[in-house]
Design a protein around this motif. Structure first.
Motif: not given
Length: 414
Positions: A63-75, A368-384
């Motif tokens: 259920i938690e995984w289902l809630c995050h179904v669009e967390l790692e899109g090209n957001n 995001k400049y392309t349509t590919s998804g991005t892992e949340k860890e990548v966003i965390d790294d960019v923000l840091r």
């Protein structure tokens, strides 16, 4: 609560959300619980459901995984900073988690036909980095793909995510560019998702954590530094020759120019000529002696100045600028107008993640400049990485203000 104790209506709600899981997101459960991957996405979804039914995948995990179904899109990511200096200082991850967990409504209880308000469907606690991840469901409408020629819409549950980052002291909103999205909470979508972000932030500040948005004024300087670092030649021999040229030749050249044309005597005209001559000489030296590559935080592929009126980009795919082709153009843009937006490329091993960084009065965003998804860890790294620029810039300004204050005190005493 388990899968088989749910009503038929709740099971149907699960199926509707599960249809939105792509192969990349299904791989999370497939890898962790050794679930077979099928050739067709529909069959892979059935395998996951079978795993839930027969206990291979814990129901709560699913259920938690289902809630995050669009967390790692090209957001699009919207980053909010607080005006309050003590923001997040009087609460802990555990305290805030416990305070909000009781307001969660299971996602399987939501139906697009009956959902009327933004609803909290999950809270997840991360320890490294120290964060809380909130999943929010909102009533929405999307264009019916089956009939592209009509204005027929169907009700939809839009999922957005808010990360409270205790390390960065920021609140980060993730919004997915849902295909055919027409409205959220009856508010029509325009070209950008920016104009709908306030809906989720209002819910957050009203129900979870109240704070005042702060203007991220440091960002303009940070973007300028990123661009300067990328286009720096880093060659000490070139620096040595340029300084020698400025000290030994420039005054004589300017004197001859003034003698040749007596009209060119204004200080600003002479400064422009000096700058132009220096840049030409330095560019020639770079061609002869080459750049020295260094480890820099980001590469650059797009630059906008003058409130976006002037733009220069490397290409349409978010690949980085060529130094030789772009340096002079970028330099001219920087000299004549304030840097507005920048396209950065973040590298993880050999994989590239291009983002456009934009500043607003109340937040800044990564798009995001392309349509590919991005892992949340990548966003965390960019923000840091961006946060390191922030600390450097704010510490310099803080030191400068402190120094000025001490001088004023000394003047008063004198």
């Amino acid at each position: 609560m388990g899968y088989f104790s749910l009503s038929d209506e709740y099971l149907l709600n699960i199926d509707k959300i599960l249809e939105r899981a792509n192969n990349s997101w299904m791989k999370v459960l497939q890898s962790e619980f050794n679930i077979s991957k099928k050739r067709k996405s529909e069959e892979s979804r059935k395998e996951i459901l079978h795993g839930v039914m027969f206990g291979s995948i814990p129901f709560e995990t699913f259920i938690e995984w289902l809630c995050h179904v669009e967390l790692e899109g090209n957001n699009s990511i919207f980053i909010y900073e607080a005006e309050e200096n003590d923001f997040l200082s009087h609460t802990t991850v555990d305290e805030l988690y416990e305070a909000t967990q009781q307001n969660v409504v299971p996602i399987y209880e939501l139906n697009p036909k009956t959902l009327t308000d933004i609803t909290l469907v999950n809270v997840k606690k991360n320890l490294n980095p120290e964060q809380l991840l909130y999943s929010l469901a909102a009533p929405a409408k999307i264009h019916n793909k089956k009939n592209q020629d009509s204005l027929e819409f169907k009700k939809h549950i839009y999922l957005a995510y808010i990360v409270v980052d205790f390390g960065l002291k920021t609140v980060n909103l993730y919004m997915h560019p849902t295909s055919g999205l027409f409205s959220i909470c009856t508010m029509p979508k325009k070209r950008e998702l920016d104009e709908l972000a306030w809906l989720f932030m209002k819910y957050f500040t009203d129900n979870i954590l109240k704070f005042t948005y702060k203007n991220p004024e440091w960002l303009h300087e940070a973007l300028s530094r990123i661009s300067s670092e990328y286009f720096a030649h880093n060659n000490p021999l070139i620096n040595l020759k340029v300084n020698s040229f400025l000290n030994n030749c420039m005054d004589e050249i300017i004197e001859k120019v003034s003698f040749f044309d007596s009209d060119i005597k204004k200080e600003d005209s002479l400064l422009r000529i000096k700058s132009g001559i220096k840049n030409i000489y330095e560019s020639e030296l770079v061609d002869i002696h080459d750049r020295i590559e260094t480890n820099i935080k980001f590469h650059v592929f797009l630059q906008q100045s003058d409130r976006g009126a002037t733009q220069y980009k490397a290409n349409s795919r978010g690949k980085a600028f060529s130094y030789a082709e772009s340096k002079d153009i970028i330099q001219k843009m920087s000299e004549h107008a304030e840097l507005f937006n920048i396209g950065i490329v973040h590298f993880v091993e050999k994989k590239q993640y291009p983002y456009i960084v934009k500043k607003s009065d109340k937040y800044f965003s990564l798009k995001k400049y392309t349509t590919s998804g991005t892992e949340k860890e990548v966003i965390d790294d960019v923000l840091r990485k961006l946060n390191r620029y922030k600390h450097e810039i704010e510490s310099i300004y803080s030191y400068s203000e402190s120094d000025n204050l001490e001088r004023r005190i000394d003047d008063v005493k004198a």
